[in-house]
Design an enzyme around this catalytic site. Sequence first.
Site, PDB file in Angstrom:
ATOM      1  N   HIS A 118       0.877  -1.398  -0.048  1.00  0.00           N
ATOM      2  CA  HIS A 118       0.143   0.048  -0.084  1.00  0.00           C
ATOM      3  C   HIS A 118       0.903   1.154  -0.247  1.00  0.00           C
ATOM      4  O   HIS A 118       2.016   1.293   0.383  1.00  0.00           O
ATOM      5  CB  HIS A 118      -0.983   0.020   1.233  1.00  0.00           C
ATOM      6  CG  HIS A 118      -2.052  -0.991   1.017  1.00  0.00           C
ATOM      7  ND1 HIS A 118      -3.205  -1.047   1.807  1.00  0.00           N
ATOM      8  CD2 HIS A 118      -2.327  -2.025  -0.026  1.00  0.00           C
ATOM      9  CE1 HIS A 118      -3.987  -1.930   1.289  1.00  0.00           C
ATOM     10  NE2 HIS A 118      -3.548  -2.456   0.562  1.00  0.00           N
ATOM     11  N   GLU A 131       0.865   4.001   1.918  1.00  0.00           N
ATOM     12  CA  GLU A 131       1.453   4.193   3.189  1.00  0.00           C
ATOM     13  C   GLU A 131       2.926   3.496   3.416  1.00  0.00           C
ATOM     14  O   GLU A 131       4.002   3.974   4.049  1.00  0.00           O
ATOM     15  CB  GLU A 131       0.308   3.942   4.388  1.00  0.00           C
ATOM     16  CG  GLU A 131      -0.810   4.626   4.168  1.00  0.00           C
ATOM     17  CD  GLU A 131      -1.816   3.919   3.484  1.00  0.00           C
ATOM     18  OE1 GLU A 131      -1.653   3.090   2.522  1.00  0.00           O
ATOM     19  OE2 GLU A 131      -3.252   3.939   3.931  1.00  0.00           O
ATOM     20  N   CYS A 186      -6.324   1.403   5.654  1.00  0.00           N
ATOM     21  CA  CYS A 186      -7.216   0.392   5.825  1.00  0.00           C
ATOM     22  C   CYS A 186      -6.828  -0.011   7.468  1.00  0.00           C
ATOM     23  O   CYS A 186      -5.683   0.191   7.782  1.00  0.00           O
ATOM     24  CB  CYS A 186      -6.817  -0.689   4.787  1.00  0.00           C
ATOM     25  SG  CYS A 186      -4.954  -1.522   4.950  1.00  0.00           S
ATOM     26  N   ALA A 238     -15.710   6.501 -40.062  1.00  0.00           N
ATOM     27  CA  ALA A 238     -14.834   5.902 -41.103  1.00  0.00           C
ATOM     28  C   ALA A 238     -15.103   6.455 -42.280  1.00  0.00           C
ATOM     29  O   ALA A 238     -16.164   7.021 -42.319  1.00  0.00           O
ATOM     30  CB  ALA A 238     -15.275   4.245 -40.649  1.00  0.00           C
ATOM     31  N   ARG A 293       0.855   3.273 -27.744  1.00  0.00           N
ATOM     32  CA  ARG A 293       2.027   3.794 -28.450  1.00  0.00           C
ATOM     33  C   ARG A 293       2.007   5.270 -28.144  1.00  0.00           C
ATOM     34  O   ARG A 293       0.943   5.620 -27.790  1.00  0.00           O
ATOM     35  CB  ARG A 293       2.182   3.557 -29.780  1.00  0.00           C
ATOM     36  CG  ARG A 293       1.856   1.839 -29.963  1.00  0.00           C
ATOM     37  CD  ARG A 293       1.951   1.511 -31.714  1.00  0.00           C
ATOM     38  NE  ARG A 293       0.738   2.062 -32.006  1.00  0.00           N
ATOM     39  CZ  ARG A 293      -0.511   1.948 -32.195  1.00  0.00           C
ATOM     40  NH1 ARG A 293      -0.634   0.636 -31.439  1.00  0.00           N
ATOM     41  NH2 ARG A 293      -1.250   2.515 -32.652  1.00  0.00           N
ATOM     42  N   GLY A 348     -17.089   0.592 -32.907  1.00  0.00           N
ATOM     43  CA  GLY A 348     -17.581   0.849 -34.358  1.00  0.00           C
ATOM     44  C   GLY A 348     -19.063   1.249 -34.191  1.00  0.00           C
ATOM     45  O   GLY A 348     -19.616   1.499 -33.018  1.00  0.00           O
TER      46      GLY A 348
END
Lengths: 389, 389
Positions: B59, B61, B84, B171, B216, B304
Site C-alpha cells: 500500500h 502508506e 485500511c 470511418a 504507443r 464501431g
Amino acid sequence: MPLFSDPSVGIADPLLRRAYIVAERGRGTVSPNPLVGCVVARDGRVVAEGHHARAGGPHAEVVALDAAGPGARGADVYVTLEPCDHHGRTPPCTERLLAEGVASVTIGMRDPDTSVSGGGAERLAAGGVRVRFADDPGPFRAQNEAWLTRLVHRRPFVRVKAALTLDARPALSAGTRSAITSSGGRDVTMRLRAESTAIMVGAGTVDVDDPILTARGPLEEHAARTPRRYVLARTSLPAPGARVFQTPPECAAVIASGAADPDALETLRNAGVRVIGYPADGGILAALEALAADGVDDVLVEPGPRLMTALVESEVIDELVTITAGGLGGDEAPAWYTGPITGAAERLVPLFVPIESGIVGTDVVTVWRTVVGSPSGIGKGSALRCSLV
Amino acid sequence: MPLFSDPSVGIADPLLRRAYIVAERGRGTVSPNPLVGCVVARDGRVVAEGHHARAGGPHAEVVALDAAGPGARGADVYVTLEPCDHHGRTPPCTERLLAEGVASVTIGMRDPDTSVSGGGAERLAAGGVRVRFADDPGPFRAQNEAWLTRLVHRRPFVRVKAALTLDARPALSAGTRSAITSSGGRDVTMRLRAESTAIMVGAGTVDVDDPILTARGPLEEHAARTPRRYVLARTSLPAPGARVFQTPPECAAVIASGAADPDALETLRNAGVRVIGYPADGGILAALEALAADGVDDVLVEPGPRLMTALVESEVIDELVTITAGGLGGDEAPAWYTGPITGAAERLVPLFVPIESGIVGTDVVTVWRTVVGSPSGIGKGSALRCSLV
C-alpha cells in the site's frame, strides 16, 4: 472572428489597443467600409476617441478630433488604419489632422486600397507630423479581414454557422424545424448575427424553418442591430409571405439565379421584395459577387444540407462555426454534408483547422478556418486572405 | 478524466495535493484497487512519498513509511484515501502508522468500502494520532471514480472514445481502415489507452481494422503500459489470428456471449486465446459485469457504429471523448450512431454535456459526461456516480 479570445491583447501600445477596441463599435454596421478607431491622447492619457460607424458618416479621425476640440493641438493621435488622403464622400483626414496641428500619428496598418495606400502617412510626415506604424499590423488586418477579403477577392468574407447534434445532424427530421442547441448555443448564434453585416440562408430553409433572422438575444446592443438578410434562390424561390421579408422588409432581399422563373420573380417584386440577380452559370461565387456589389463585406451563412454541400464544393467558406449539442439524431435524420469524402477512403484530408473551441451553455462551440493550399483544392483563393491575418 | 485541466488545483493543502499527484502514478495499473498516494512530511517539507502501484503490491502508506525510515517518527502523514484497518493481502496500514509513531494523518477521503470505512481513522485517533480530513473530498473521489463505480454498480467505469470527421463519420468507407485524425488526435488516443486499465472493441472492429490496441506514443511511460485488451463478441467471434491476440497475448481476451458458437469458441481457446463468457440475455451490461469480475475498474471502449449504438441504447456510457478532425466524410461514409433521435423531431434532448473542449494538433477534443436523469432515461444509474464527483 475569435469568439473566446481578444485579438487586441497582441497590441503592445495601450493607446493603439484602445483605438482597436473603439473601432469594434462599428462592427456589423460599417460595411462596405473598414472598421476604424481613433484615439486623441496627451501625455499618454485619452483626450477623445471616435469610430467610423457607417459608410457616408464621418471618419473615426473626424469624430475624435471634433470631440477633442482645441485639445487636439500638439496631441498624439492613434488610429487603426492609415488616414485617408483623398476626397471621397468626405474630405481627406490628413488635411484635418494637419489643420488641427497634432504632434504625432501612430497607425495600426497601411491602407492597402491603392487609391490612398502610403499617401496618407507620407502626407502627414511632409506636414511635420511624427508618423509611426505598429510593429505588428496583424491584429489590425484581422480586424478588417472582411473588408480586405472583398478588396482582394471581390466577394464577401463567408462565415458559415452550423448548429449540430453530436452526430452532426443539422436537423432531426427532414422538413421539420428542430431545436438542437441549448440557450448558450443560441446566444452564440445571436452574437454572430449581430456582428455580421448580412445573413444568408437558402430558399429551402425559408420553406422549412421560416426564420425571422434578426439578432435577438440577451445583449441590448444586439437588438439594436438588424443585419441585412438575403435568401439565396438557386433553384426554387421563397414565398413572398415568408417572415424574413416582414421585419423590417427594407433590409431583406432575394439573390436569385438568372435561371429563376420570371413570373415568380415578378410576384416577389410585386409583393415588395427586393430581388438581386446573378448569372446562373456563375454558381455560388457569382451570387457572392452580387452580394459584394450590394455593399456586403461579410456574410453569415446558415445553410441547410444542400447549401452546405454546395458551399464546400464551391470552396468559398472562409470560416466555419460549429455549435454542437450533446444529443444524437440517428441516421434517419438528415446528413449535414452530402458531397464526396475530402481525401481518400484510407485517409481524411482536413478542409478546416480549429482555431478556438470552448463550452457555451451545454454546447461545444468551435471556430474553424479553411486550410490554405489543401490538397483537395479548397482554399486556392485563400493564400492572400490568410496571409493578411 | 479531465484532459486539459488538473483536478488537483482544487486541493487547498499543498502536501495533500502532492499525495494526489503521487497517487496518479498508479493510473492504468492499479485496478481493481483504488489509486492511493502518501506523503510523509516534517515541518511542512516532504520526507518521503509512495503510491500503490498494483493489486497485491504494498500500500502507498507502506511504501512511503519504508522510504522515510526513522524519519517517520513524529512526522505528518498525508494520504489520499483513509488507511485500511483490516487484514487483506497485506497487514492493516493503521497498525504500521501507529507502530512508526507518526504525529498526524491527513486523509483525502473516507474509504466507502464498508469493510474498512470509518474504522481506519478512528483506530488511528484511538492510538493518539491527530486525524484530519480534507475539507473537500471531491478531487479524491474524482480520482477514484472508476473504483467507486465498480464498488457501487458492479461494472467498470465506461469511457468511449470516438475519432470522427467534422460530419461525425467514424470511418470513411464501410470495411476500410481509415485514418481520420491528426497526430495530435492520435496522441490523445494513446494517452487515453495508457491511462486505462482495459481497452475494449467489438469483433467487427477487429475484422476491419485489426488493431494492436497497445498504448504507443510520444510518452515513454505510455510505452511501458500495456492495458488489458478485450474483444466483445456479441454475435460473431474474432479470428484467432487477429493482431490484438499477439502482442502480448496474455493480456488479451474475448468477452463472448453465451449464444456464441461453441465450436468457434473452442477454436479460439485452442489458439491460446482466453475466453470469458457472459449470458446473452444480459446484453452489454452483463458483458461489463464479466469485465468487472475479471478485475477491471475502468474500460476504454473504441466502438464501431454497431457497438456505439448498442452502448447508447444500453445506457452504460459514463464518459465520451470525441476527437474531431476538419475533413468531411459525406453521406456515403458510415454513420456513427444508427439508433433513434434522443428527444423528439422538434427538440433534441442532450444525453451528454461537455466538461472540457480544446484543440490538440488540428483536431478538437471534447470530454462529454452523461446527463444525470436525462428524460431519455439515460443515466438512471448515474446519480450516485456523479454525486461522488
